[in-house]
Design an enzyme around this catalytic site. Structure first.
Site, short mmCIF file in Angstrom:
data_model
loop_
_atom_site.label_atom_id
_atom_site.label_comp_id
_atom_site.label_asym_id
_atom_site.label_seq_id
_atom_site.Cartn_x
_atom_site.Cartn_y
_atom_site.Cartn_z
CB THR A 1 -0.81 0.17 1.10
OG1 THR A 1 -0.15 -0.02 1.99
CG2 THR A 1 -1.98 -1.32 0.82
CB SER B 1 10.40 2.02 16.50
OG SER B 1 9.91 3.20 17.48
CB THR C 1 16.22 4.37 2.71
OG1 THR C 1 16.21 5.71 4.37
CG2 THR C 1 16.53 3.34 3.60
CE1 TYR D 1 9.91 9.28 12.43
CE2 TYR D 1 12.37 9.13 13.29
CZ TYR D 1 11.18 8.72 12.44
OH TYR D 1 11.18 7.65 12.12
CE LYS E 1 8.37 6.39 13.37
NZ LYS E 1 7.98 4.58 12.84
CG ASP F 1 -4.08 9.00 4.26
OD1 ASP F 1 -3.55 8.90 4.98
OD2 ASP F 1 -4.91 10.54 4.01
CG ASN G 1 7.82 1.15 6.25
OD1 ASN G 1 9.13 1.52 6.89
ND2 ASN G 1 7.41 2.10 4.86
#
Length: 272
Positions: free
Chosen positions: A33, A129, A178, A143, A147, A55, A78
């Protein structure tokens, strides 16, 4: 090896795409997704894969997608993004949107999936996480806070679901190569001079390490897929040497604080 059905959020890039590709390579059925299905359309040609627009902050859409997915064995939460800036520098809108995505989004997915998982008395929920939830940095207050909320909720969820045959694991990755810094990291809308030596310094450090992170996303994905398929379900799966060291440093710091304040703590009880 049994064939399982995975639902993975945030598959447009990074860990989401790597995990989807790893699960497909292992012969699993994947529902990938993303907000924009055009970014994951190529995954449908990679094997037994379906792609769906999702979403995770839209609870109604989450319920629709989970319902259409049918029986699921593995949920990988994720989808998410970073927000760098001092707590005072981040706008109200930035804060709410980040917490909506990094905490309430996974919560929407979990709550929508639980009735089906409970009915089949099996399943594995894997929540991605961050190292910031182990011990945080100046400039990652929002952030890391989101988490950390995901982590503590997951700890409780694990206990609630243990007797029902449903597993819960947290994956805590360190710096991996990434596009998180380049594309998945929002910056505070305001910069205040007083924070340039703390939050500002951390933001500049992140920019400098982009593309130089030691972690290999494909290897991380392989470790996650292997964990699930072998039936392992650790509460915490650290990925990267940096995170293992961070675990040990945090444990040592907590032990030092407990020892320093033990007498004060004991003195607050009745009868002392």
């Amino acid at each position: 090896m049994n064939r399982t059905k995975w639902l993975i959020t945030g598959c447009s890039s990074g860990f989401g795409r790597a995990i989807a590709e790893g699960a497909l390579a292992a012969g699993q059925h994947v529902i990938a997704t993303a907000r924009d299905v055009r970014s994951i359309a190529d995954l449908e040609r990679a094997g037994s894969c379906e792609v769906m627009a999702l979403d995770i902050t839209d609870a109604d859409q989450v319920r629709e997608v989970i319902g259409a997915a049918g029986e699921l064995d593995v949920i990988v939460n994720n989808a998410g993004y970073g927000l760098v800036g001092a707590v005072e520098e981040c706008s109200d809108e930035q804060i709410r949107r980040n917490v909506e995505t990094n905490f309430f989004g996974p919560l929407n997915v979990i709550r929508a999936a639980l009735p089906g998982l409970r009915a089949q008395k099996s399943g594995h929920i894997v929540n991605i996480s961050a190292a910031a939830a182990i011990s945080n940095y100046a400039g990652f207050g929002i952030y890391g806070g989101a988490k950390a909320a995901l982590e503590l909720m997951s700890e409780s969820l694990r206990l609630e679901l243990a007797s029902l045959g449903i597993k819960v694991s947290l994956v805590q990755p360190g710096p991996f190569r990434t596009d998180f810094i380049a594309r998945g990291l929002e910056k505070a809308g305001t910069q205040i001079d007083d924070y340039q030596a703390s939050a500002g310094k951390f933001g500049r450090f992140l920019d400098s390490m982009n593309g130089k992170q030691p972690g290999d996303p494909a290897k991380a994905a392989a470790a996650i897929v292997k964990m699930v398929l072998e039936g392992e379900a650790p509460l915490h799966l650290p990925l990267g040497k940096y995170v293992v060291k961070k675990f040990r440093d945090k444990a040592a710091a907590l032990t030092r604080e407990a020892e320093k304040w033990e007498a004060v703590a004991a003195g607050t009880e009745f009868g002392v």
